[in-house]
Design a protein around this motif. Structure first.
Motif, PDB file in Angstrom:
ATOM      1  N   LEU A 123       0.818  -1.208   0.000  1.00 40.24           N
ATOM      2  CA  LEU A 123       0.000   0.000   0.000  1.00 40.24           C
ATOM      3  C   LEU A 123       0.856   1.264   0.000  1.00 40.24           C
ATOM      4  O   LEU A 123       0.521   2.245  -0.672  1.00 40.24           O
ATOM      5  CB  LEU A 123      -0.953   0.002   1.201  1.00 40.24           C
ATOM      6  N   VAL A 124       1.958   1.238   0.727  1.00 36.00           N
ATOM      7  CA  VAL A 124       2.869   2.389   0.735  1.00 36.00           C
ATOM      8  C   VAL A 124       3.441   2.597  -0.669  1.00 36.00           C
ATOM      9  O   VAL A 124       3.552   3.738  -1.138  1.00 36.00           O
ATOM     10  CB  VAL A 124       3.992   2.202   1.780  1.00 36.00           C
ATOM     11  N   ASP A 125       3.761   1.523  -1.363  1.00 30.41           N
ATOM     12  CA  ASP A 125       4.252   1.641  -2.743  1.00 30.41           C
ATOM     13  C   ASP A 125       3.202   2.266  -3.654  1.00 30.41           C
ATOM     14  O   ASP A 125       3.537   3.026  -4.561  1.00 30.41           O
ATOM     15  CB  ASP A 125       4.656   0.267  -3.295  1.00 30.41           C
ATOM     16  N   LYS A 126       1.930   1.975  -3.424  1.00 33.03           N
ATOM     17  CA  LYS A 126       0.854   2.585  -4.221  1.00 33.03           C
ATOM     18  C   LYS A 126       0.683   4.059  -3.867  1.00 33.03           C
ATOM     19  O   LYS A 126       0.390   4.875  -4.730  1.00 33.03           O
ATOM     20  CB  LYS A 126      -0.477   1.871  -3.972  1.00 33.03           C
ATOM     21  N   LEU A 127       0.852   4.367  -2.591  1.00 34.88           N
ATOM     22  CA  LEU A 127       0.638   5.724  -2.110  1.00 34.88           C
ATOM     23  C   LEU A 127       1.725   6.686  -2.580  1.00 34.88           C
ATOM     24  O   LEU A 127       1.439   7.823  -2.937  1.00 34.88           O
ATOM     25  CB  LEU A 127       0.575   5.718  -0.575  1.00 34.88           C
ATOM     26  N   ALA A 128       2.954   6.238  -2.583  1.00 32.04           N
ATOM     27  CA  ALA A 128       4.080   7.111  -2.952  1.00 32.04           C
ATOM     28  C   ALA A 128       5.062   6.351  -3.848  1.00 32.04           C
ATOM     29  O   ALA A 128       6.207   6.111  -3.466  1.00 32.04           O
ATOM     30  CB  ALA A 128       4.771   7.604  -1.688  1.00 32.04           C
ATOM     31  N   PRO A 129       4.618   5.968  -5.061  1.00 31.45           N
ATOM     32  CA  PRO A 129       5.486   5.147  -5.921  1.00 31.45           C
ATOM     33  C   PRO A 129       6.718   5.881  -6.435  1.00 31.45           C
ATOM     34  O   PRO A 129       7.742   5.261  -6.715  1.00 31.45           O
ATOM     35  CB  PRO A 129       4.565   4.756  -7.078  1.00 31.45           C
ATOM     36  N   GLU A 130       6.650   7.191  -6.535  1.00 35.09           N
ATOM     37  CA  GLU A 130       7.761   7.955  -7.092  1.00 35.09           C
ATOM     38  C   GLU A 130       8.865   8.255  -6.085  1.00 35.09           C
ATOM     39  O   GLU A 130       9.959   8.650  -6.461  1.00 35.09           O
ATOM     40  CB  GLU A 130       7.237   9.279  -7.702  1.00 35.09           C
ATOM     41  N   GLU A 131       8.589   8.041  -4.812  1.00 37.40           N
ATOM     42  CA  GLU A 131       9.566   8.366  -3.777  1.00 37.40           C
ATOM     43  C   GLU A 131      10.491   7.188  -3.531  1.00 37.40           C
ATOM     44  O   GLU A 131      10.060   6.106  -3.154  1.00 37.40           O
ATOM     45  CB  GLU A 131       8.851   8.744  -2.471  1.00 37.40           C
ATOM     46  N   LYS A 132      11.783   7.435  -3.734  1.00 34.05           N
ATOM     47  CA  LYS A 132      12.774   6.382  -3.501  1.00 34.05           C
ATOM     48  C   LYS A 132      12.972   6.150  -2.004  1.00 34.05           C
ATOM     49  O   LYS A 132      13.069   5.031  -1.545  1.00 34.05           O
ATOM     50  CB  LYS A 132      14.089   6.761  -4.168  1.00 34.05           C
ATOM     51  N   PHE A 133      13.071   7.242  -1.247  1.00 34.05           N
ATOM     52  CA  PHE A 133      13.245   7.162   0.202  1.00 34.05           C
ATOM     53  C   PHE A 133      12.029   7.795   0.855  1.00 34.05           C
ATOM     54  O   PHE A 133      11.653   8.907   0.525  1.00 34.05           O
ATOM     55  CB  PHE A 133      14.519   7.881   0.647  1.00 34.05           C
ATOM     56  N   ARG A 134      11.425   7.081   1.774  1.00 34.52           N
ATOM     57  CA  ARG A 134      10.259   7.603   2.481  1.00 34.52           C
ATOM     58  C   ARG A 134      10.277   7.084   3.916  1.00 34.52           C
ATOM     59  O   ARG A 134      10.767   5.996   4.188  1.00 34.52           O
ATOM     60  CB  ARG A 134       8.971   7.224   1.775  1.00 34.52           C
ATOM     61  N   THR A 135       9.720   7.885   4.807  1.00 31.57           N
ATOM     62  CA  THR A 135       9.637   7.499   6.205  1.00 31.57           C
ATOM     63  C   THR A 135       8.255   6.918   6.457  1.00 31.57           C
ATOM     64  O   THR A 135       7.247   7.559   6.153  1.00 31.57           O
ATOM     65  CB  THR A 135       9.876   8.715   7.121  1.00 31.57           C
ATOM     66  N   VAL A 136       8.225   5.706   6.991  1.00 28.90           N
ATOM     67  CA  VAL A 136       6.960   5.031   7.281  1.00 28.90           C
ATOM     68  C   VAL A 136       6.953   4.671   8.761  1.00 28.90           C
ATOM     69  O   VAL A 136       7.898   4.069   9.263  1.00 28.90           O
ATOM     70  CB  VAL A 136       6.796   3.758   6.421  1.00 28.90           C
ATOM     71  N   VAL A 137       5.889   5.071   9.443  1.00 34.27           N
ATOM     72  CA  VAL A 137       5.740   4.787  10.868  1.00 34.27           C
ATOM     73  C   VAL A 137       4.612   3.769  11.022  1.00 34.27           C
ATOM     74  O   VAL A 137       3.481   4.018  10.602  1.00 34.27           O
ATOM     75  CB  VAL A 137       5.415   6.074  11.664  1.00 34.27           C
ATOM     76  N   HIS A 138       4.921   2.620  11.619  1.00 33.23           N
ATOM     77  CA  HIS A 138       3.949   1.549  11.836  1.00 33.23           C
ATOM     78  C   HIS A 138       3.428   1.647  13.268  1.00 33.23           C
ATOM     79  O   HIS A 138       4.223   1.702  14.213  1.00 33.23           O
ATOM     80  CB  HIS A 138       4.602   0.185  11.597  1.00 33.23           C
ATOM     81  N   LEU A 139       2.094   1.661  13.411  1.00 32.15           N
ATOM     82  CA  LEU A 139       1.475   1.872  14.715  1.00 32.15           C
ATOM     83  C   LEU A 139       0.444   0.801  15.029  1.00 32.15           C
ATOM     84  O   LEU A 139      -0.351   0.415  14.157  1.00 32.15           O
ATOM     85  CB  LEU A 139       0.769   3.236  14.748  1.00 32.15           C
ATOM     86  N   LEU A 140       0.445   0.323  16.249  1.00 32.06           N
ATOM     87  CA  LEU A 140      -0.584  -0.569  16.763  1.00 32.06           C
ATOM     88  C   LEU A 140      -1.208   0.153  17.951  1.00 32.06           C
ATOM     89  O   LEU A 140      -0.496   0.494  18.909  1.00 32.06           O
ATOM     90  CB  LEU A 140       0.018  -1.912  17.186  1.00 32.06           C
ATOM     91  N   ASN A 141      -2.482   0.429  17.870  1.00 26.44           N
ATOM     92  CA  ASN A 141      -3.161   1.236  18.896  1.00 26.44           C
ATOM     93  C   ASN A 141      -2.465   2.583  19.078  1.00 26.44           C
ATOM     94  O   ASN A 141      -2.331   3.086  20.192  1.00 26.44           O
ATOM     95  CB  ASN A 141      -3.231   0.491  20.234  1.00 26.44           C
TER      96      ASN A 141
END
Length: 104
Positions: free
Chosen positions: A44-62
């Motif tokens: 899903l992150v690849d679909k959201l920002a396919p053009e960005e080579k480097f991106r910050t992704v924060v994974h959250l549970l609750n």
């Protein structure tokens, strides 16, 4: 530098709901198990920002990154629920032991 992309995980019975938010978009999906949910989040992150080579992704549970990390590592490092099969003794190995002459 753009804002980080957030991935929120919510248990949904035996499945997990994954919500990816960022760049003015929101994508939602489901997956069977936390490991599969984490893999789905990457897609899903690849679909959201396919053009960005480097991106910050924060994974959250609750809403908590540490809670997600703990749950994910626990799932990744969990031992199988079924014990590993024990090898059957080789045929004749018991007889060979009994027939050996005593050591001198």
């Amino acid at each position: 530098m753009p804002d980080p992309i957030e991935v929120n995980y919510e248990p949904d019975g035996d499945d997990w709901q994954v919500t990816v938010s960022g760049r003015g978009k929101r994508l939602v999906s489901k997956a069977p198990g936390l490991i599969a949910a984490r893999d789905r989040a990457d897609q899903l992150v690849d679909k959201l920002a396919p053009e960005e080579k480097f991106r910050t992704v924060v994974h959250l549970l609750n809403g908590d990154a540490l809670q997600f990390t703990t749950a994910y590592l626990t799932a990744r490092l969990a031992k199988p629920t079924e014990p590993a099969p024990t090898p059957a003794p080789r045929k004749g190995s018991e007889d060979a032991t009994r027939l050996r002459p005593p050591a001198s």
